[in-house]
Design an enzyme around this catalytic site. Structure first.
Site, PDB file in Angstrom:
ATOM      1  N   ARG A   1     -47.511  56.893  30.498  1.00 24.91           N
ATOM      2  CA  ARG A   1     -48.094  57.449  29.265  1.00 24.91           C
ATOM      3  C   ARG A   1     -49.592  57.143  29.199  1.00 24.91           C
ATOM      4  O   ARG A   1     -50.390  57.963  28.757  1.00 24.91           O
ATOM      5  CB  ARG A   1     -47.372  56.858  28.044  1.00 24.91           C
ATOM      6  CG  ARG A   1     -47.897  57.353  26.713  1.00 24.91           C
ATOM      7  CD  ARG A   1     -47.128  56.788  25.521  1.00 24.91           C
ATOM      8  NE  ARG A   1     -45.700  56.901  25.666  1.00 24.91           N
ATOM      9  CZ  ARG A   1     -45.002  58.020  25.510  1.00 24.91           C
ATOM     10  NH1 ARG A   1     -45.624  59.136  25.197  1.00 24.91           N
ATOM     11  NH2 ARG A   1     -43.701  58.032  25.668  1.00 24.91           N
TER      12      ARG A   1
ATOM     13  N   HIS B   1     -47.731  67.107  10.502  1.00 23.23           N
ATOM     14  CA  HIS B   1     -46.316  66.760  10.673  1.00 23.23           C
ATOM     15  C   HIS B   1     -45.493  67.453   9.584  1.00 23.23           C
ATOM     16  O   HIS B   1     -45.891  67.450   8.414  1.00 23.23           O
ATOM     17  CB  HIS B   1     -46.152  65.239  10.594  1.00 23.23           C
ATOM     18  CG  HIS B   1     -44.750  64.800  10.853  1.00 23.23           C
ATOM     19  ND1 HIS B   1     -44.191  64.778  12.115  1.00 23.23           N
ATOM     20  CD2 HIS B   1     -43.772  64.392  10.007  1.00 23.23           C
ATOM     21  CE1 HIS B   1     -42.943  64.368  12.044  1.00 23.23           C
ATOM     22  NE2 HIS B   1     -42.655  64.134  10.776  1.00 23.23           N
TER      23      HIS B   1
ATOM     24  N   THR C   1     -45.792  77.579   6.128  1.00 21.02           N
ATOM     25  CA  THR C   1     -46.706  78.262   5.204  1.00 21.02           C
ATOM     26  C   THR C   1     -47.666  77.249   4.573  1.00 21.02           C
ATOM     27  O   THR C   1     -48.868  77.510   4.446  1.00 21.02           O
ATOM     28  CB  THR C   1     -45.895  78.992   4.107  1.00 21.02           C
ATOM     29  OG1 THR C   1     -45.047  79.939   4.743  1.00 21.02           O
ATOM     30  CG2 THR C   1     -46.791  79.705   3.123  1.00 21.02           C
TER      31      THR C   1
HETATM   32  C1  GRF Z   1     -45.652  72.276  13.220  1.00 21.05           C
HETATM   33  O1  GRF Z   1     -44.567  72.421  12.356  1.00 21.05           O
HETATM   34  C2  GRF Z   1     -46.193  70.877  13.186  1.00 21.05           C
HETATM   35  O2  GRF Z   1     -46.018  70.260  11.962  1.00 21.05           O
HETATM   36  C3  GRF Z   1     -45.365  70.191  14.223  1.00 21.05           C
HETATM   37  O3  GRF Z   1     -45.202  71.142  15.244  1.00 21.05           O
HETATM   38  C4  GRF Z   1     -45.254  72.452  14.676  1.00 21.05           C
HETATM   39  C5  GRF Z   1     -46.259  73.242  15.450  1.00 21.05           C
HETATM   40  O4  GRF Z   1     -46.235  74.603  15.101  1.00 21.05           O
HETATM   41  N1  GRF Z   1     -46.013  68.968  14.654  1.00 21.05           N
HETATM   42  P1  GRF Z   1     -47.259  75.643  15.735  1.00 21.05           P
HETATM   43  O5  GRF Z   1     -47.206  75.487  17.247  1.00 21.05           O
HETATM   44  O6  GRF Z   1     -48.612  75.347  15.191  1.00 21.05           O
HETATM   45  O7  GRF Z   1     -46.748  76.973  15.307  1.00 21.05           O
END
Ligand code: GRF
Length: 202
Positions: free
Chosen positions: A65, A109, A172
């Site tokens: 990592r 998140h 959204t």
């Molecule tokens: C989002 O829901 C974010 O919160 C999570 O991964 C998803 C990414 O979505 N960490 P996208 O690739 O931006 O559509």
């Protein structure tokens, strides 16, 4: 913060949050680099279409990592970016690498942290039967989905929701929240004091 700051976005998948950043006036023009750990990530296509440089740093190419994280940060260093946005980046970056950009790495998140850190946050919210979940943007520290919280938007969990409908409703809110936070960072309106984030809107 200087108005000419550069931003690197790290994304593993679809990149809808990246797309929102690209399309936000005052934010999109600061995007200098998109890094993915997946060669097939749609986020890379979105970046290319917007004329943003891309790099792939594959997890499989490194022994640890730490080495992977160091390579990611080396890529960011090479474009002299000031802010790193983790927008659906599905790898944990080691604490040592994060330290290089202390209080300059933010993550989005799909829950109201500190509830449901880690993967499957939307599934966990449904399993626990919570009535409200949401989206969180926070500065990243050495722990997973942890660090000073910058902004949160709540999202109701409705009867009949499944992972897909609930995640769509959360996204959204993510698409509103992330550009707002990045814009505020560019303007120097977000300050970390004593482990908490102060919004300086004066
Ligand atoms: C989002 O829901 C974010 O919160 C999570 O991964 C998803 C990414 O979505 N960490 P996208 O690739 O931006 O559509």
């Amino acid at each position: 913060m200087a108005a000419d700051i550069g931003i690197a976005v790290l994304a593993s998948g679809s990149g809808t949050n990246l797309q929102c950043l690209i399309e936000t006036p005052g934010v999109g023009e600061h995007l200098r680099l998109v890094i993915s750990d997946k060669t097939e990530a749609k986020a890379l296509d979105r970046a290319t279409d917007a004329g943003i440089e891309t790099r792939v740093v594959r997890w499989e190419d490194f022994a640890s990592r730490e080495e992977f994280s160091s390579a990611v940060m080396d890529a960011v260093d090479s474009t002299q970016c000031d802010l790193i946005v983790l927008a659906g980046f599905m790898r944990v970056i080691s604490g040592g690498a994060i330290d290089r950009y202390a209080n300059r790495v933010i993550n989005i998140h799909p829950s109201l942290l500190p509830a449901f850190p880690g993967s499957k946050a939307v599934e966990k919210a449904l399993e626990h039967g919570v009535k409200v979940t949401g989206a969180t943007v926070h500065f990243v520290d050495e722990l997973v989905d942890h660090g000073p919280i910058i902004a949160q938007n709540p999202v109701p969990v409705l009867p009949g929701d499944d992972t897909s409908t609930l995640h769509a409703r959360i996204q959204t809110e993510e698409h509103r929240l992330l550009p707002e936070v990045v814009s505020a960072f560019i303007d120097g309106r977000i300050v970390v004091e004593g482990g908490s984030v102060i919004w300086n809107d004066t």
